[in-house]
Enzyme design. Structure first.
Site, PDB file in Angstrom:
ATOM      1  N   LYS A 172      15.099  51.740   3.383  1.00  0.00           N
ATOM      2  CA  LYS A 172      16.163  50.769   3.637  1.00  0.00           C
ATOM      3  C   LYS A 172      16.995  51.132   4.881  1.00  0.00           C
ATOM      4  CE  LYS A 172      16.564  49.309  -1.204  1.00  0.00           C
ATOM      5  NZ  LYS A 172      17.492  49.100  -2.360  1.00  0.00           N
ATOM      6  N   ARG A 190      16.767  59.178  -3.741  1.00  0.00           N
ATOM      7  CA  ARG A 190      18.133  58.652  -3.832  1.00  0.00           C
ATOM      8  C   ARG A 190      19.159  59.768  -4.008  1.00  0.00           C
ATOM      9  NH1 ARG A 190      16.218  53.312  -7.203  1.00  0.00           N
ATOM     10  NH2 ARG A 190      16.144  51.865  -5.450  1.00  0.00           N
ATOM     11  N   ARG A 208       8.775  55.303  -8.784  1.00  0.00           N
ATOM     12  CA  ARG A 208      10.103  55.155  -9.409  1.00  0.00           C
ATOM     13  C   ARG A 208      10.678  56.549  -9.716  1.00  0.00           C
ATOM     14  NH1 ARG A 208      12.255  49.977  -9.269  1.00  0.00           N
ATOM     15  NH2 ARG A 208      13.627  50.631 -10.968  1.00  0.00           N
ATOM     16  N   GLU A 246       4.721  41.764  -3.870  1.00  0.00           N
ATOM     17  CA  GLU A 246       5.543  42.305  -2.772  1.00  0.00           C
ATOM     18  C   GLU A 246       4.670  42.775  -1.612  1.00  0.00           C
ATOM     19  OE1 GLU A 246       9.144  43.713  -5.794  1.00  0.00           O
ATOM     20  OE2 GLU A 246       8.048  45.241  -4.674  1.00  0.00           O
ATOM     21  N   TYR A 259      14.367  39.424  -2.691  1.00  0.00           N
ATOM     22  CA  TYR A 259      15.271  39.748  -3.792  1.00  0.00           C
ATOM     23  C   TYR A 259      15.636  38.514  -4.610  1.00  0.00           C
ATOM     24  CZ  TYR A 259      15.944  44.662  -2.530  1.00  0.00           C
ATOM     25  OH  TYR A 259      15.774  46.012  -2.312  1.00  0.00           O
ATOM     26  N   ASN A 271      20.985  52.539  -1.037  1.00  0.00           N
ATOM     27  CA  ASN A 271      20.318  53.621  -1.775  1.00  0.00           C
ATOM     28  C   ASN A 271      18.939  53.987  -1.219  1.00  0.00           C
ATOM     29  OD1 ASN A 271      18.982  51.374  -2.665  1.00  0.00           O
ATOM     30  ND2 ASN A 271      19.455  51.660  -4.831  1.00  0.00           N
TER      31      ASN A 271
HETATM   32  P1  GDP Z   1      16.081  49.198  -8.227  1.00  0.00           P
HETATM   33  O1  GDP Z   1      14.860  48.593  -8.860  1.00  0.00           O
HETATM   34  O2  GDP Z   1      16.324  50.627  -8.657  1.00  0.00           O
HETATM   35  O3  GDP Z   1      16.091  49.057  -6.719  1.00  0.00           O
HETATM   36  O4  GDP Z   1      17.373  48.418  -8.781  1.00  0.00           O
HETATM   37  P2  GDP Z   1      17.663  46.867  -9.094  1.00  0.00           P
HETATM   38  O5  GDP Z   1      16.385  46.074  -9.138  1.00  0.00           O
HETATM   39  O6  GDP Z   1      18.548  46.832 -10.289  1.00  0.00           O
HETATM   40  O7  GDP Z   1      18.545  46.407  -7.840  1.00  0.00           O
HETATM   41  C1  GDP Z   1      17.944  46.097  -6.622  1.00  0.00           C
HETATM   42  C2  GDP Z   1      18.809  46.647  -5.503  1.00  0.00           C
HETATM   43  O8  GDP Z   1      20.045  45.955  -5.494  1.00  0.00           O
HETATM   44  C3  GDP Z   1      19.207  48.118  -5.640  1.00  0.00           C
HETATM   45  O9  GDP Z   1      18.229  49.016  -5.189  1.00  0.00           O
HETATM   46  C4  GDP Z   1      20.454  48.176  -4.793  1.00  0.00           C
HETATM   47  O10 GDP Z   1      20.146  48.258  -3.388  1.00  0.00           O
HETATM   48  C5  GDP Z   1      21.086  46.816  -5.060  1.00  0.00           C
HETATM   49  N1  GDP Z   1      22.090  46.929  -6.137  1.00  0.00           N
HETATM   50  C6  GDP Z   1      21.894  47.129  -7.461  1.00  0.00           C
HETATM   51  N2  GDP Z   1      23.065  47.178  -8.127  1.00  0.00           N
HETATM   52  C7  GDP Z   1      24.028  46.993  -7.199  1.00  0.00           C
HETATM   53  C8  GDP Z   1      25.462  46.940  -7.243  1.00  0.00           C
HETATM   54  O11 GDP Z   1      26.083  47.068  -8.309  1.00  0.00           O
HETATM   55  N3  GDP Z   1      26.107  46.727  -6.051  1.00  0.00           N
HETATM   56  C9  GDP Z   1      25.452  46.581  -4.861  1.00  0.00           C
HETATM   57  N4  GDP Z   1      26.140  46.375  -3.735  1.00  0.00           N
HETATM   58  N5  GDP Z   1      24.106  46.617  -4.788  1.00  0.00           N
HETATM   59  C10 GDP Z   1      23.407  46.827  -5.921  1.00  0.00           C
END
Ligand code: GDP
Length: 140
Positions: free
Chosen positions: A11, A104, A87, A128, A51, A114
Site C-alpha cells: 500500500k 503490519r 494473512r 482480485e 474495495y 497498514n
Molecule cells: P484486511 O482484510 O485485514 O485488509 O481488513 P478489512 O477487509 O477489514 O479492511 C480492508 C482495509 O480497510 C484495511 O486493510 C484497512 O486499510 C482499511 N480499514 C479497515 N478498518 C478501518 C478503519 O477502522 N479505519 C480506516 N481508516 N481504515 C480501515
C-alpha cells in the site's frame, strides 16, 4: 503451479517510505513466491471497485483516498495455502494487534495505513488477480 495463489497489494504508506523490498523480503522469507508484480498508481475507479464490499463502511471514502494517494505494488503470490499463509505473514488489520514479525507489526502506521492487502479467500483471490493481471503476466 506450486500450491495456490493469492493477491497482494503493497500500500501507499509502504511505497512512500521505500519499503517495497523490505515487505517483499518478509513475503519471501515466509515461504511465498512473487510470481507477478507491477507498480501502479490506482485510479479512484479502480480503488472503488476493488474495495466495493466495503462501500457502506464509514471508512470507505478514507480508504479510497488513501489507496489512490501514491503508488502501490500489485502482486500475485504463490505457495502452499497462499491465502491463509499470506494473512499470517501480514498480521492483523490493526497493527496494534498484529503478531511480532508480521508485515503490519513491522511496518504499518495505523489500522487504515497498514502497508499490505491480502485476499481473504481463494474465490476473492481469483477475482482480485483478474482485476490487475492477465494469465501471461503470471510466471510461476
Ligand atoms: P484486511 O482484510 O485485514 O485488509 O481488513 P478489512 O477487509 O477489514 O479492511 C480492508 C482495509 O480497510 C484495511 O486493510 C484497512 O486499510 C482499511 N480499514 C479497515 N478498518 C478501518 C478503519 O477502522 N479505519 C480506516 N481508516 N481504515 C480501515
Amino acid at each position: 503451479m506450486a500450491g495456490t495463489r493469492t493477491f497482494s497489494i503493497i500500500k501507499p504508506d509502504a511505497t512512500e517510505r521505500n519499503l517495497t523490498g523490505a515487505v517483499n523480503k518478509v513475503i519471501e522469507d515466509g515461504g511465498l513466491r512473487i510470481v507477478a508484480q507491477r507498480r501502479i498508481q490506482m485510479t479512484q475507479v479502480q480503488a472503488e471497485r476493488f474495495y466495493g464490499v466495503h462501500s457502506e463502511r464509514p471508512f470507505f471514502g478514507e480508504l479510497v483516498e488513501f489507496m489512490t494517494s501514491g503508488p502501490v505494488v500489485v502482486q500475485v503470490l504463490e505457495g502452499e495455502n497462499a491465502v491463509a499463509r499470506y494473512r499470517d505473514i501480514m498480521g492483523a488489520t490493526n497493527p496494534a494487534e498484529a503478531a511480532d514479525g508480521t508485515i503490519r507489526k513491522l511496518f504499518a502506521k495505523s489500522i487504515g495505513e497498514n502497508s499490505a492487502h491480502g485476499s481473504d479467500s481463494d474465490e476473492n483471490a481469483e477475482l482480485e488477480i483478474a482485476q490487475f493481471f492477465s494469465a501471461a503476466d503470471i510466471v510461476g
